[in-house]
Design a protein around this motif. Sequence first.
Motif, mmCIF file in Angstrom:
data_model
loop_
_atom_site.group_PDB
_atom_site.id
_atom_site.type_symbol
_atom_site.label_atom_id
_atom_site.label_comp_id
_atom_site.label_asym_id
_atom_site.label_seq_id
_atom_site.Cartn_x
_atom_site.Cartn_y
_atom_site.Cartn_z
ATOM 1 N N GLY A 1 -4.056 -1.168 -3.758
ATOM 2 C CA GLY A 1 -4.709 0.123 -3.651
ATOM 3 C C GLY A 1 -4.535 0.667 -2.250
ATOM 4 O O GLY A 1 -5.481 0.683 -1.461
ATOM 5 N N ASN A 2 -3.322 1.112 -1.930
ATOM 6 C CA ASN A 2 -3.019 1.578 -0.570
ATOM 7 C C ASN A 2 -3.825 2.802 -0.169
ATOM 8 O O ASN A 2 -4.216 2.940 0.980
ATOM 9 C CB ASN A 2 -1.529 1.923 -0.450
ATOM 10 C CG ASN A 2 -0.648 0.704 -0.551
ATOM 11 O OD1 ASN A 2 -1.032 -0.372 -0.118
ATOM 12 N ND2 ASN A 2 0.516 0.866 -1.150
ATOM 13 N N ASN A 3 -4.041 3.718 -1.089
ATOM 14 C CA ASN A 3 -4.725 4.971 -0.774
ATOM 15 C C ASN A 3 -6.043 5.092 -1.515
ATOM 16 O O ASN A 3 -6.456 6.182 -1.885
ATOM 17 C CB ASN A 3 -3.815 6.154 -1.107
ATOM 18 C CG ASN A 3 -2.572 6.166 -0.247
ATOM 19 O OD1 ASN A 3 -2.669 6.079 0.973
ATOM 20 N ND2 ASN A 3 -1.411 6.241 -0.865
ATOM 21 N N GLY A 4 -6.691 3.967 -1.764
ATOM 22 C CA GLY A 4 -7.987 3.986 -2.419
ATOM 23 C C GLY A 4 -7.926 4.024 -3.931
ATOM 24 O O GLY A 4 -8.953 4.155 -4.578
ATOM 25 N N SER A 5 -6.715 3.905 -4.508
ATOM 26 C CA SER A 5 -6.588 3.960 -5.957
ATOM 27 C C SER A 5 -5.284 3.289 -6.375
ATOM 28 O O SER A 5 -4.302 3.312 -5.638
ATOM 29 C CB SER A 5 -6.594 5.416 -6.429
ATOM 30 O OG SER A 5 -6.445 5.501 -7.824
#
Length: 117
Positions: free
Chosen positions: A73-77
């Motif tokens: 989840g690199n960008n929160g998702s």
Amino acid sequence: PGVPTADDVTVNITFKDDGNGNLCPDDVDKECPEVFSGKTITFQAVDGSGNPFDDPPRFKVYFAPIQGKQLNGNNGSVTANIDDDVPKAIYKYTVWDWPQQGDPVCEPLDPNFRVNL
């Protein structure tokens, strides 16, 4: 409670500050949701109010330590497809923080989801 629908599923993972400035996975909004084969499941980092972060924490989702790779989840998702040929069962997954440096500092969160055919 009725027949579950064969829709894509989003699981919100609440991250809370551990008191030392680290955002740690704390809870999920769906306990063992029904996910159908051939559909997707999205893991979304949210704050205590259920809102996505402006600057989301990075996290990893692990399904098994002996098979496949974790979801990042690199960008929160992160979204994943549920394979068409998986058995109907309950699957445990682990959410772990993903710090910029060093080892994870948070306790892992270990919820479940159920795959239906």
